[in-house]
Design an enzyme around this catalytic site. Structure first.
Site, PDB file in Angstrom:
ATOM      1  N   GLY A  48       5.990  -0.135   5.209  1.00  0.00           N
ATOM      2  CA  GLY A  48       6.790   0.391   4.093  1.00  0.00           C
ATOM      3  C   GLY A  48       6.039   1.250   3.111  1.00  0.00           C
ATOM      4  O   GLY A  48       6.615   2.125   2.463  1.00  0.00           O
ATOM      5  N   ASP A 104       5.127  -1.008  -1.297  1.00  0.00           N
ATOM      6  CA  ASP A 104       6.431  -0.381  -1.511  1.00  0.00           C
ATOM      7  C   ASP A 104       7.280  -1.204  -2.471  1.00  0.00           C
ATOM      8  O   ASP A 104       7.814  -0.695  -3.449  1.00  0.00           O
ATOM      9  CB  ASP A 104       7.159  -0.209  -0.167  1.00  0.00           C
ATOM     10  CG  ASP A 104       7.123  -1.481   0.696  1.00  0.00           C
ATOM     11  OD1 ASP A 104       6.544  -2.505   0.259  1.00  0.00           O
ATOM     12  OD2 ASP A 104       7.662  -1.443   1.803  1.00  0.00           O
ATOM     13  N   ASP A 107       9.211  -8.486  -3.604  1.00  0.00           N
ATOM     14  CA  ASP A 107      10.440  -9.272  -3.743  1.00  0.00           C
ATOM     15  C   ASP A 107      10.052 -10.661  -4.229  1.00  0.00           C
ATOM     16  O   ASP A 107       9.985 -10.915  -5.424  1.00  0.00           O
ATOM     17  CB  ASP A 107      11.178  -9.281  -2.402  1.00  0.00           C
ATOM     18  CG  ASP A 107      12.513  -9.988  -2.492  1.00  0.00           C
ATOM     19  OD1 ASP A 107      12.891 -10.407  -3.597  1.00  0.00           O
ATOM     20  OD2 ASP A 107      13.196 -10.123  -1.449  1.00  0.00           O
ATOM     21  N   PHE A 156      19.380  -5.208  -1.776  1.00  0.00           N
ATOM     22  CA  PHE A 156      18.602  -4.728  -0.642  1.00  0.00           C
ATOM     23  C   PHE A 156      18.614  -3.206  -0.655  1.00  0.00           C
ATOM     24  O   PHE A 156      19.664  -2.580  -0.611  1.00  0.00           O
ATOM     25  CB  PHE A 156      19.171  -5.255   0.673  1.00  0.00           C
ATOM     26  CG  PHE A 156      18.288  -4.940   1.844  1.00  0.00           C
ATOM     27  CD1 PHE A 156      17.165  -5.706   2.106  1.00  0.00           C
ATOM     28  CD2 PHE A 156      18.563  -3.856   2.664  1.00  0.00           C
ATOM     29  CE1 PHE A 156      16.327  -5.409   3.179  1.00  0.00           C
ATOM     30  CE2 PHE A 156      17.729  -3.544   3.732  1.00  0.00           C
ATOM     31  CZ  PHE A 156      16.614  -4.325   3.984  1.00  0.00           C
ATOM     32  N   VAL A 157      17.439  -2.611  -0.750  1.00  0.00           N
ATOM     33  CA  VAL A 157      17.352  -1.149  -0.866  1.00  0.00           C
ATOM     34  C   VAL A 157      16.662  -0.549   0.362  1.00  0.00           C
ATOM     35  O   VAL A 157      15.889  -1.221   1.062  1.00  0.00           O
ATOM     36  CB  VAL A 157      16.593  -0.731  -2.147  1.00  0.00           C
ATOM     37  CG1 VAL A 157      17.380  -1.130  -3.387  1.00  0.00           C
ATOM     38  CG2 VAL A 157      15.186  -1.316  -2.195  1.00  0.00           C
ATOM     39  N   ASP A 163      13.031   0.230   5.176  1.00  0.00           N
ATOM     40  CA  ASP A 163      13.982   0.370   6.284  1.00  0.00           C
ATOM     41  C   ASP A 163      15.082  -0.673   6.267  1.00  0.00           C
ATOM     42  O   ASP A 163      14.986  -1.706   5.600  1.00  0.00           O
ATOM     43  CB  ASP A 163      13.235   0.221   7.617  1.00  0.00           C
ATOM     44  CG  ASP A 163      12.861  -1.241   7.883  1.00  0.00           C
ATOM     45  OD1 ASP A 163      12.244  -1.865   6.995  1.00  0.00           O
ATOM     46  OD2 ASP A 163      13.198  -1.760   8.961  1.00  0.00           O
ATOM     47  N   ARG A 169      13.778   5.001   6.639  1.00  0.00           N
ATOM     48  CA  ARG A 169      12.463   5.101   5.996  1.00  0.00           C
ATOM     49  C   ARG A 169      12.196   6.519   5.507  1.00  0.00           C
ATOM     50  O   ARG A 169      11.464   6.720   4.552  1.00  0.00           O
ATOM     51  CB  ARG A 169      11.349   4.717   6.978  1.00  0.00           C
ATOM     52  CG  ARG A 169      11.277   3.232   7.320  1.00  0.00           C
ATOM     53  CD  ARG A 169       9.942   2.947   8.032  1.00  0.00           C
ATOM     54  NE  ARG A 169       9.946   1.704   8.777  1.00  0.00           N
ATOM     55  CZ  ARG A 169       9.636   0.505   8.277  1.00  0.00           C
ATOM     56  NH1 ARG A 169       9.312   0.384   7.018  1.00  0.00           N
ATOM     57  NH2 ARG A 169       9.647  -0.575   9.035  1.00  0.00           N
TER      58      ARG A 169
HETATM   59  P1  5GP Z   1       7.865 -10.669  -0.462  1.00  0.00           P
HETATM   60  O1  5GP Z   1       7.478 -10.018  -1.778  1.00  0.00           O
HETATM   61  O2  5GP Z   1       9.186 -11.397  -0.570  1.00  0.00           O
HETATM   62  O3  5GP Z   1       6.789 -11.543   0.116  1.00  0.00           O
HETATM   63  O4  5GP Z   1       8.106  -9.560   0.660  1.00  0.00           O
HETATM   64  C1  5GP Z   1       8.088  -8.210   0.396  1.00  0.00           C
HETATM   65  C2  5GP Z   1       8.438  -7.460   1.662  1.00  0.00           C
HETATM   66  O5  5GP Z   1       9.804  -7.712   2.044  1.00  0.00           O
HETATM   67  C3  5GP Z   1       8.341  -5.961   1.420  1.00  0.00           C
HETATM   68  O6  5GP Z   1       7.059  -5.457   1.721  1.00  0.00           O
HETATM   69  C4  5GP Z   1       9.422  -5.422   2.318  1.00  0.00           C
HETATM   70  O7  5GP Z   1       8.907  -5.199   3.608  1.00  0.00           O
HETATM   71  C5  5GP Z   1      10.456  -6.526   2.397  1.00  0.00           C
HETATM   72  N1  5GP Z   1      11.562  -6.276   1.416  1.00  0.00           N
HETATM   73  C6  5GP Z   1      11.809  -6.962   0.282  1.00  0.00           C
HETATM   74  N2  5GP Z   1      12.882  -6.469  -0.360  1.00  0.00           N
HETATM   75  C7  5GP Z   1      13.339  -5.427   0.391  1.00  0.00           C
HETATM   76  C8  5GP Z   1      14.433  -4.492   0.243  1.00  0.00           C
HETATM   77  O8  5GP Z   1      15.221  -4.503  -0.710  1.00  0.00           O
HETATM   78  N3  5GP Z   1      14.571  -3.568   1.216  1.00  0.00           N
HETATM   79  C9  5GP Z   1      13.739  -3.495   2.303  1.00  0.00           C
HETATM   80  N4  5GP Z   1      13.982  -2.529   3.183  1.00  0.00           N
HETATM   81  N5  5GP Z   1      12.698  -4.362   2.475  1.00  0.00           N
HETATM   82  C10 5GP Z   1      12.502  -5.306   1.533  1.00  0.00           C
END
Ligand code: 5GP
Length: 183
Positions: A48, A104, A107, A156-157, A163, A169
Site C-alpha cells: 500500500g 499508507d 487502522d 473502508f477507503v 486496494d 491502487r
Molecule cells: P492495522 O493498522 O489494523 O494493523 O492494519 C493496517 C493495514 O490494514 C493497512 O496497511 C492496510 O493494508 C489495511 N487497511 C486498513 N484500513 C484500510 C482501508 O480503509 N482500506 C484499505 N484498502 N486497506 C486498509
C-alpha cells in the site's frame, strides 16, 4: 487512472489528488527540518505504501535511502490481530540508522506497533513513523506516529496505493466504494 474511469464504482472522493500532494509537501518540509544533517532510511511497507513513498521521497530534500518490507498480519476477516509474519525483510543493516517507516494507513495500529518495536530491536538509532492516513481506532494503541497526513473517519477507503481485492491502487485520490462493489 482517473475518477471517470471508475465513477460508477465509487461513492465519495474523500481526499483529492491536490489535497494529498499539498499535505505531502508540508510533511516533507517537516521531515527535512527534523532530519537536517542526519542520514535517513525510509522503510516502505508493501504494498500500500508505494505511492506515498514515491511522492514523499521526491518532495524531500534530505539525502535518503529506501528499503521495503512486506508483512502479513494474522487476523479474523478484516481485523488485524497484531500477530505479524515477515514476508519480505529489509536488505539493510539498521545498526545506528535513523529509520522512518512510511505507511499508507493506520487502522488498528497493531501491525505498525509490532513493526516499530521489531526495527528498534535491530539497533536503529531512531525509528519514527509517517502515515498518509489514520483512522480513529489507531488512537487506542500505544503507537507514536510522528507524521500524519490526514485523520479520516472509520470507513473502508481505496486509492493512492490502497486496494479492494487488489484493484483501485492506481487512483491518484482517496475514495470510498459504492456498496454494489462489495456485494
Ligand atoms: P492495522 O493498522 O489494523 O494493523 O492494519 C493496517 C493495514 O490494514 C493497512 O496497511 C492496510 O493494508 C489495511 N487497511 C486498513 N484500513 C484500510 C482501508 O480503509 N482500506 C484499505 N484498502 N486497506 C486498509
Amino acid at each position: 487512472m482517473q475518477y471517470d474511469d471508475v465513477a460508477s464504482e465509487l461513492q465519495d472522493v474523500l481526499l483529492t489528488e491536490k489535497q494529498l500532494q499539498a499535505r505531502l509537501t508540508e510533511m516533507a518540509a517537516q521531515i527535512d527540518a527534523d532530519y537536517a544533517g542526519k542520514d535517513l532510511l525510509l522503510v516502505g511497507v508493501l504494498r500500500g505504501a508505494i505511492m506515498v513513498m514515491a511522492d514523499l521521497s521526491r518532495k524531500l530534500r534530505t539525502r535518503v535511502e529506501m528499503d521495503w518490507m512486506a508483512v502479513s498480519s494474522y487476523g479474523s476477516g478484516t481485523k488485524s490481530s497484531g500477530v505479524v509474519r515477515i514476508l519480505k525483510d529489509l536488505d539493510t543493516d539498521l545498526t545506528g540508522r535513523n529509520v522512518l517507516i512510511v505507511e499508507d494507513i493506520i487502522d488498528s495500529g497493531l501491525t505498525l506497533s509490532w513493526l516499530a518495536a521489531n526495527l528498534r530491536s535491530r539497533g536503529a538509532a531512531s525509528v519514527e513513523i509517517a502515515t498518509m492516513l489514520r483512522k480513529p481506532e489507531a488512537a487506542k494503541v500505544e503507537v507514536d506516529v510522528k507524521y500524519v497526513g490526514f485523520d479520516i473517519p472509520k470507513a473502508f477507503v481505496v486509492g493512492y496505493g490502497l486496494d479492494y481485492a487488489e484493484r483501485y491502487r492506481n487512483l491518484p485520490f482517496i475514495g470510498t466504494l459504492a456498496p454494489h462493489v462489495y456485494s
